[in-house]
Design a protein around this motif. Structure first.
Motif, PDB file in Angstrom:
ATOM      1  N   THR A  10       1.233  -9.317   2.118  1.00  0.00           N
ATOM      2  CA  THR A  10       2.397  -9.144   1.659  1.00  0.00           C
ATOM      3  C   THR A  10       2.572  -9.820   0.436  1.00  0.00           C
ATOM      4  O   THR A  10       1.749 -10.853   0.183  1.00  0.00           O
ATOM      5  CB  THR A  10       3.504  -9.401   2.609  1.00  0.00           C
ATOM      6  OG1 THR A  10       4.754  -9.157   2.204  1.00  0.00           O
ATOM      7  CG2 THR A  10       3.413 -10.989   3.028  1.00  0.00           C
ATOM      8  N   ASN A  11       3.625  -9.445  -0.335  1.00  0.00           N
ATOM      9  CA  ASN A  11       4.108 -10.205  -1.588  1.00  0.00           C
ATOM     10  C   ASN A  11       5.543 -10.712  -1.181  1.00  0.00           C
ATOM     11  O   ASN A  11       6.104 -11.337  -2.312  1.00  0.00           O
ATOM     12  CB  ASN A  11       3.897  -9.650  -2.958  1.00  0.00           C
ATOM     13  CG  ASN A  11       4.509  -8.258  -3.071  1.00  0.00           C
ATOM     14  OD1 ASN A  11       5.353  -7.853  -2.102  1.00  0.00           O
ATOM     15  ND2 ASN A  11       4.548  -7.584  -3.997  1.00  0.00           N
ATOM     16  N   THR A 229       0.658  -4.375   4.339  1.00  0.00           N
ATOM     17  CA  THR A 229      -0.343  -3.317   3.901  1.00  0.00           C
ATOM     18  C   THR A 229      -1.498  -3.808   3.481  1.00  0.00           C
ATOM     19  O   THR A 229      -1.726  -4.860   3.005  1.00  0.00           O
ATOM     20  CB  THR A 229       0.553  -2.765   2.461  1.00  0.00           C
ATOM     21  OG1 THR A 229       1.719  -2.088   2.649  1.00  0.00           O
ATOM     22  CG2 THR A 229      -0.477  -1.735   1.862  1.00  0.00           C
ATOM     23  N   VAL A 230      -2.525  -3.054   3.894  1.00  0.00           N
ATOM     24  CA  VAL A 230      -3.767  -3.080   3.786  1.00  0.00           C
ATOM     25  C   VAL A 230      -4.787  -2.263   2.687  1.00  0.00           C
ATOM     26  O   VAL A 230      -4.525  -1.026   3.263  1.00  0.00           O
ATOM     27  CB  VAL A 230      -4.636  -3.507   5.046  1.00  0.00           C
ATOM     28  CG1 VAL A 230      -6.037  -3.930   4.659  1.00  0.00           C
ATOM     29  CG2 VAL A 230      -3.779  -4.592   5.988  1.00  0.00           C
ATOM     30  N   ARG A 231      -5.292  -2.420   1.759  1.00  0.00           N
ATOM     31  CA  ARG A 231      -5.964  -1.596   1.204  1.00  0.00           C
ATOM     32  C   ARG A 231      -7.532  -1.733   1.658  1.00  0.00           C
ATOM     33  O   ARG A 231      -7.820  -2.837   1.840  1.00  0.00           O
ATOM     34  CB  ARG A 231      -6.027  -1.540  -0.592  1.00  0.00           C
ATOM     35  CG  ARG A 231      -4.568  -1.593  -1.117  1.00  0.00           C
ATOM     36  CD  ARG A 231      -4.507  -1.960  -2.540  1.00  0.00           C
ATOM     37  NE  ARG A 231      -3.210  -1.658  -3.253  1.00  0.00           N
ATOM     38  CZ  ARG A 231      -3.030  -1.903  -4.301  1.00  0.00           C
ATOM     39  NH1 ARG A 231      -3.973  -2.554  -5.129  1.00  0.00           N
ATOM     40  NH2 ARG A 231      -1.883  -1.728  -4.976  1.00  0.00           N
ATOM     41  N   MET A 232      -8.210  -0.518   1.718  1.00  0.00           N
ATOM     42  CA  MET A 232      -9.703  -0.469   2.191  1.00  0.00           C
ATOM     43  C   MET A 232     -10.607   0.419   1.305  1.00  0.00           C
ATOM     44  O   MET A 232     -10.127   1.299   0.739  1.00  0.00           O
ATOM     45  CB  MET A 232      -9.658   0.078   3.493  1.00  0.00           C
ATOM     46  CG  MET A 232      -8.867  -0.782   4.828  1.00  0.00           C
ATOM     47  SD  MET A 232      -8.234   0.250   6.257  1.00  0.00           S
ATOM     48  CE  MET A 232      -6.601   0.685   4.985  1.00  0.00           C
ATOM     49  N   THR A 233     -11.676  -0.134   1.256  1.00  0.00           N
ATOM     50  CA  THR A 233     -12.888   0.667   0.570  1.00  0.00           C
ATOM     51  C   THR A 233     -14.083   0.451   1.728  1.00  0.00           C
ATOM     52  O   THR A 233     -14.402  -0.500   1.821  1.00  0.00           O
ATOM     53  CB  THR A 233     -13.168   0.222  -0.709  1.00  0.00           C
ATOM     54  OG1 THR A 233     -12.028   0.271  -1.542  1.00  0.00           O
ATOM     55  CG2 THR A 233     -14.364   1.253  -1.465  1.00  0.00           C
ATOM     56  N   LEU A 234     -14.563   1.630   2.314  1.00  0.00           N
ATOM     57  CA  LEU A 234     -15.705   1.681   3.139  1.00  0.00           C
ATOM     58  C   LEU A 234     -16.830   1.779   2.092  1.00  0.00           C
ATOM     59  O   LEU A 234     -16.751   2.874   1.278  1.00  0.00           O
ATOM     60  CB  LEU A 234     -15.259   2.769   4.054  1.00  0.00           C
ATOM     61  CG  LEU A 234     -16.296   2.752   5.118  1.00  0.00           C
ATOM     62  CD1 LEU A 234     -16.279   1.524   6.016  1.00  0.00           C
ATOM     63  CD2 LEU A 234     -16.310   3.998   6.057  1.00  0.00           C
ATOM     64  N   SER A 235     -18.038   1.151   2.429  1.00  0.00           N
ATOM     65  CA  SER A 235     -19.240   1.013   1.705  1.00  0.00           C
ATOM     66  C   SER A 235     -20.391   0.834   2.659  1.00  0.00           C
ATOM     67  O   SER A 235     -20.710  -0.330   3.155  1.00  0.00           O
ATOM     68  CB  SER A 235     -19.167   0.274   0.437  1.00  0.00           C
ATOM     69  OG  SER A 235     -20.469   0.431  -0.299  1.00  0.00           O
ATOM     70  N   GLY A 243      -5.753  -7.534  -0.089  1.00  0.00           N
ATOM     71  CA  GLY A 243      -4.171  -7.728   0.344  1.00  0.00           C
ATOM     72  C   GLY A 243      -3.757  -8.988  -0.674  1.00  0.00           C
ATOM     73  O   GLY A 243      -4.264  -9.666  -1.269  1.00  0.00           O
ATOM     74  N   GLN A 244      -2.512  -9.148  -0.646  1.00  0.00           N
ATOM     75  CA  GLN A 244      -1.626 -10.279  -1.207  1.00  0.00           C
ATOM     76  C   GLN A 244      -1.162 -11.101  -0.135  1.00  0.00           C
ATOM     77  O   GLN A 244      -1.275 -10.973   1.131  1.00  0.00           O
ATOM     78  CB  GLN A 244      -0.375  -9.726  -1.968  1.00  0.00           C
ATOM     79  CG  GLN A 244      -0.919  -8.751  -3.207  1.00  0.00           C
ATOM     80  CD  GLN A 244       0.338  -8.142  -3.943  1.00  0.00           C
ATOM     81  OE1 GLN A 244       0.864  -7.489  -3.318  1.00  0.00           O
ATOM     82  NE2 GLN A 244       0.756  -8.293  -5.057  1.00  0.00           N
ATOM     83  N   ALA A 245      -0.681 -12.251  -0.721  1.00  0.00           N
ATOM     84  CA  ALA A 245      -0.253 -13.454   0.137  1.00  0.00           C
ATOM     85  C   ALA A 245       0.781 -14.205  -0.448  1.00  0.00           C
ATOM     86  O   ALA A 245       0.685 -14.464  -1.729  1.00  0.00           O
ATOM     87  CB  ALA A 245      -1.649 -14.441   0.769  1.00  0.00           C
ATOM     88  N   VAL A 246       1.568 -14.874   0.326  1.00  0.00           N
ATOM     89  CA  VAL A 246       2.722 -15.716  -0.293  1.00  0.00           C
ATOM     90  C   VAL A 246       2.446 -17.010   0.871  1.00  0.00           C
ATOM     91  O   VAL A 246       2.674 -17.055   1.922  1.00  0.00           O
ATOM     92  CB  VAL A 246       4.072 -15.271  -0.086  1.00  0.00           C
ATOM     93  CG1 VAL A 246       5.363 -16.127  -0.708  1.00  0.00           C
ATOM     94  CG2 VAL A 246       4.094 -13.640  -0.878  1.00  0.00           C
ATOM     95  N   THR A 247       2.478 -18.299   0.051  1.00  0.00           N
ATOM     96  CA  THR A 247       2.488 -19.631   0.639  1.00  0.00           C
ATOM     97  C   THR A 247       4.069 -19.839   0.896  1.00  0.00           C
ATOM     98  O   THR A 247       4.961 -19.835  -0.114  1.00  0.00           O
ATOM     99  CB  THR A 247       2.174 -20.722  -0.312  1.00  0.00           C
ATOM    100  OG1 THR A 247       0.774 -20.642  -0.613  1.00  0.00           O
ATOM    101  CG2 THR A 247       2.288 -22.093   0.356  1.00  0.00           C
ATOM    102  N   ILE A 248       4.178 -20.292   2.194  1.00  0.00           N
ATOM    103  CA  ILE A 248       5.650 -20.360   2.613  1.00  0.00           C
ATOM    104  C   ILE A 248       5.934 -22.212   2.731  1.00  0.00           C
ATOM    105  O   ILE A 248       7.065 -22.342   2.489  1.00  0.00           O
ATOM    106  CB  ILE A 248       6.038 -19.835   4.089  1.00  0.00           C
ATOM    107  CG1 ILE A 248       5.720 -18.476   4.075  1.00  0.00           C
ATOM    108  CG2 ILE A 248       7.086 -20.215   4.664  1.00  0.00           C
ATOM    109  CD1 ILE A 248       6.609 -17.645   3.071  1.00  0.00           C
ATOM    110  N   ALA A 249       5.000 -22.736   3.039  1.00  0.00           N
ATOM    111  CA  ALA A 249       5.063 -24.128   3.469  1.00  0.00           C
ATOM    112  C   ALA A 249       3.786 -25.107   3.244  1.00  0.00           C
ATOM    113  O   ALA A 249       2.794 -24.410   3.265  1.00  0.00           O
ATOM    114  CB  ALA A 249       5.507 -24.579   4.626  1.00  0.00           C
TER     115      ALA A 249
END
Length: 255
Positions: A10-11, A229-235, A243-249
């Motif tokens: 998430t962002n 949300t997760v984006r995927m590419t199969l190979s 994905g994205q990420a947010v630091t909370i603490a």
């Protein structure tokens, strides 16, 4: 030692899947790591030897047990450490690459499932879900529901923990624009009744939906209360999860 809480996939703060990230100066006692994870009570807490040369040793613990693979806590760890990193884990080498705009791409082993019959315990535990198909991966059971509404509405019974699998993924075609499929993930046997967003589950979801939809690049939405949300590419036998990420603490672990 430094400790972080990060919302992954998430962002937006207070959505996605929260993970603890503990930066170790040296290898730590297994029981101690389990105690820290139980104290933090996130679905997973990551412990990484940040000062070790790459690949950095990385382990993941739920409040009750160590797990072999965890996507969201790996994403959280890469987000905390920054740049691109390689980790040594119980599932082999995992490479994380920063791709810009806060996105991190993780190279994971694919976990395609084999078709199995729907166990009566599974059918009963999922209540009103009309099951179209069931597969068994190395880690999880993948259950395909007839529509997205059933995925959103399911309230599993406690007997789900009796099934011989790490957890159960329930999925269906998407009812969200720009998303290929939706899912929810349940891991009561590991002390996690419902995981908000599960990276490792998409190692099984990606092969199934790639085969069904005839496409290698996919976007999944996990429709838990927090959502992500997760984006995927199969190979081949690998799948990239982005994905994205947010630091909370940020804080200091005092024990």
């Amino acid at each position: 030692m430094r400790m972080y809480i990060v919302d992954a996939f998430t962002n937006t703060p207070f959505s996605g899947n929260p993970a603890g990230v503990v930066l170790l100066d040296a290898p730590a006692d297994e029981d101690w790591m389990q105690s820290v994870a139980a104290e933090l009570k996130h679905s997973e807490t990551a412990f990484v030897e940040a000062n070790a040369p790459e690949p950095h040793p990385l382990r993941w613990f739920t409040p009750t047990t160590e797990v072999d693979l965890c996507g969201h806590a790996t994403l959280a760890t890469a987000h905390v450490l920054g740049d691109s990193r390689t980790f040594e884990t119980r599932s082999g080498m995992l490479t994380c690459t920063a791709t810009g705009d806060g996105w991190v791409e993780m190279d994971f082993p694919a976990d395609p499932g084999d078709p199995v019959d729907a166990d009566p315990t599974l059918v009963d535990a999922l209540g009103g879900v009309t099951i179209e198909h069931v597969e068994r991966g190395v880690s999880d059971l993948l259950v395909v529901a007839v529509n997205a509404a059933q995925v959103r509405a399911v309230r599993p019974k406690a007997t789900l923990a009796e099934l011989p699998a790490r957890g159960v993924i329930v999925t269906a075609p998407s009812d969200v624009d720009g998303v290929d499929f939706i899912s929810r993930c349940f891991y009561p046997d590991a002390g996690v009744d419902e995981d908000p967003v599960t990276g490792s589950a998409h190692c099984t979801l990606a092969p199934y939906w790639a085969r069904r939809l005839g496409k290698r690049e996919l976007t999944g939405r996990q429709v838990s209360e927090r959502g992500g949300t997760v984006r995927m590419t199969l190979s081949g036998d690998r799948v990239s999860l982005t994905g994205q990420a947010v630091t909370i603490a940020r804080g200091e672990l005092c024990v």
